[in-house]
Design an enzyme around this catalytic site. Structure first.
Site, PDB file in Angstrom:
ATOM      1  N   GLU A 165       1.006  -1.180  -0.038  1.00 37.51           N
ATOM      2  CA  GLU A 165      -0.027  -0.061  -0.031  1.00 37.51           C
ATOM      3  C   GLU A 165       0.855   1.209  -0.175  1.00 37.51           C
ATOM      4  O   GLU A 165       1.400   1.420   1.091  1.00 37.51           O
ATOM      5  CB  GLU A 165      -0.995   0.005   1.037  1.00 37.51           C
ATOM      6  N   CYS A 214      -1.974   9.524   2.456  1.00 36.66           N
ATOM      7  CA  CYS A 214      -1.925   8.943   1.347  1.00 36.66           C
ATOM      8  C   CYS A 214      -2.692   9.460   0.234  1.00 36.66           C
ATOM      9  O   CYS A 214      -2.522   9.271  -1.048  1.00 36.66           O
ATOM     10  CB  CYS A 214      -1.636   7.539   1.408  1.00 36.66           C
TER      11      CYS A 214
END
Ligand code: NAD
Length: 469
Positions: free
Chosen positions: A210, A244
């Site tokens: 991720e 993010c």
């Protein structure tokens, strides 16, 4: 330095003894994790305040409630998720039982970053427990207060023989990665992602990565400028831009730009008051190193709002930059701070080209009142996720998969996807040891007629004739 052999061996012994497999065990550990969050909210809010000056509202919304939603979903659905999935069969196996068994993977490693250190450590852990694995958790050493609290609390609530926390930074993680794991779930930067994947490859260990990147945000001329400004400002300055999924940069037309800058300025004022430094609702940069890195990006283009910094507090004001060139430093690394460059394009086509010339991002955002414009950006770009007319609200829907593509990562999780990530879909066929007559046709000596029959018995037939001419 510790090799962590003994830690991993203990977990493996307990996994092989079947300790984590029963549903009652999994449910008890999930309930214990829920209790950990419920009983220690004050401590978790406190450590996130110390690490990131994270406002309690943001802690509740983006860390604690999301973890608890994941636990609740897993507890409510675990018995269904764990059920063998029966599949359709061919003629040759019609009297047999064929199913997919959701098997746990074994001993898995979860490595997490510092920006949402509770959420990004515990949500993968929820799925790994639900799927019946033993887990080593390695939180980020950079969010050091949260690391300490997690290392203290997790062993007090979870079974220590099956779940363990390893603390430390690069040297410790490097040693840890020398061990063989059955899965590695990593959240962090693309550069470290490559290191993790290289270490995993030595043991042929599969990974979820991720990662991050530069999330584009295209704003079309027909967008409601006040709403766009407010939603972009919220998504960008939440957690001081250290998200993010934050819109990394904005693309809009030259004639729309000043209106949008004005709307974002107004939103910053509404959200954080006259002096954002005094606001209790704005986070701080995690460390001196990151403060210096993000501050240096303020040299790109021209500051139209914000730009103030205070090193002693690691404070960077919510900042908007214009006249930024694609070659400027701010456009050549993930910003990961409260700095928003706005670049101009002459059309939606140019925006799409700009996006497609860069690495595929974790999320792409498009603002427009026209479905046609939104669909053009959706259809002609590629990203981990996509949202029209907002920031990262898609991540609140746990029935959507969360993950990157290309440079922003591989694999996905959230909700049932996390359970599936930490499960092996084992293909199972249970046959009778009798009925041998039915099998004889496949044994030598072979013949044309036998072949025809066997192919008929094992093959799938097309339902209708081909539609392509
Ligand atoms: P990072 O990659 O520096 O660190 C992540 C983890 O890896 C930490 O636990 C750290 O201790 C460990 N680590 C660091 N260097 C290592 C090395 N050389 N060898 C082994 N382990 C090492 O990331 P970060 O700075 O903590 O987090 C920021 C990055 O994470 C950004 O790129 C951001 O976009 C990304 N991120 C992605 C997601 C997502 O869900 N896709 C979520 C949050 C953050």
């Amino acid at each position: 330095m510790e090799s962590y052999n003994e830690t991993v061996d203990l977990l493996r012994r307990n996994f092989l003894a079947g300790k984590t497999r029963p549903i009652q065990f999994r449910l008890s550990q999930l309930e214990a994790l829920n209790k950990l969050v419920e009983e220690n909210k004050a401590a978790l809010v406190q450590c996130l305040k110390k690490d990131l000056n994270k406002p309690p509202f943001e802690v509740e919304l983006s860390e604690l409630s999301m973890v608890q939603s994941e636990i609740n979903l897993a507890v409510n659905n675990l018995s269904t998720w764990m059920k063998d999935e029966h599949v359709s069969k061919n003629l040759a196996t019609t009297l047999d039982t064929a199913f997919i068994r959701k098997d746990p993977l074994g001993v898995v490693l979860v490595i997490s970053p510092w920006n949402y250190p509770v959420h990004l450590t515990l949500i993968p852990l929820v799925g790994a427990i639900a799927a019946g694995n033993c887990v080593v958790v390695k939180p980020s050493e950079i969010s050091q207060n949260t690391e300490k609290v997690l290392a203290d609390l997790l062993p007090r609530y979870l079974d220590k023989d099956c779940f363990t926390v390893v603390c430390g930074g690069v040297p410790e993680t490097t040693r840890l990665l020398e061990n063989k794991f059955d899965y590695i779930f990593f959240t962090g930067s693309p550069n470290v992602g490559k290191i993790i994947m290289t270490a995993a490859a030595k043991h042929l260990t599969p990974v979820t990565l991720e990662l991050g990147g530069k999330n584009p945000c295209y704003v079309h001329d027909d967008s409601d400028v006040q709403n766009a400004g407010r939603r972009i400002a919220w998504a960008k300055f939440f957690n001081a831009g250290q998200t993010c999924l934050a819109p990394d940069y904005v693309l809009c037309s030259e004639k729309y730009r000043d209106k949008l800058v004005g709307a974002i300025q107004t939103s910053i004022h509404e959200f954080y008051g006259e002096d954002p430094k005094q606001s209790p609702d704005l986070g701080r940069i995690i460390s001196e190193k990151h403060f210096l890195r993000v501050s240096a990006l303020l040299q790109s283009g021209k500051i139209v709002t914000g730009g103030q910094t205070d090193e002693s507090e690691r404070y960077i004001a919510p900042t908007v930059l214009v006249d930024v060139k694609a070659s400027d430093p701010v456009m050549n690394e993930e910003i990961f701070g409260p700095v928003l460059p706005i670049l101009t394009v002459s059309s939606v086509d140019e925006a799409i080209d700009f996006i497609n010339q860069r690495e595929r991002p974790l999320a792409a955002y498009a603002f427009s009142s026209s479905t046609q414009i939104v669909n053009q950006v959706l259809d002609r770009t590629s990203s981990g996720g996509f949202v029209a007319n907002d920031g990262f609200m898609h991540t609140t829907i746990i029935s959507l998969p969360f993950g990157g593509i290309g440079h922003s990562g591989m694999g996905m999780y959230h909700g049932k996807f996390t359970f599936d990530t930490f499960s092996h879909s084992r293909a199972c066929l249970l046959r009778s040891d009798g009925r041998e007559k039915l099998n004889e046709v496949r044994y030598p000596p072979y013949s044309e007629s036998r072949l025809g029959f066997v192919l008929y018995a094992v093959g799938a037939k097309q339902k209708s004739s081909c539609v392509l001419s």
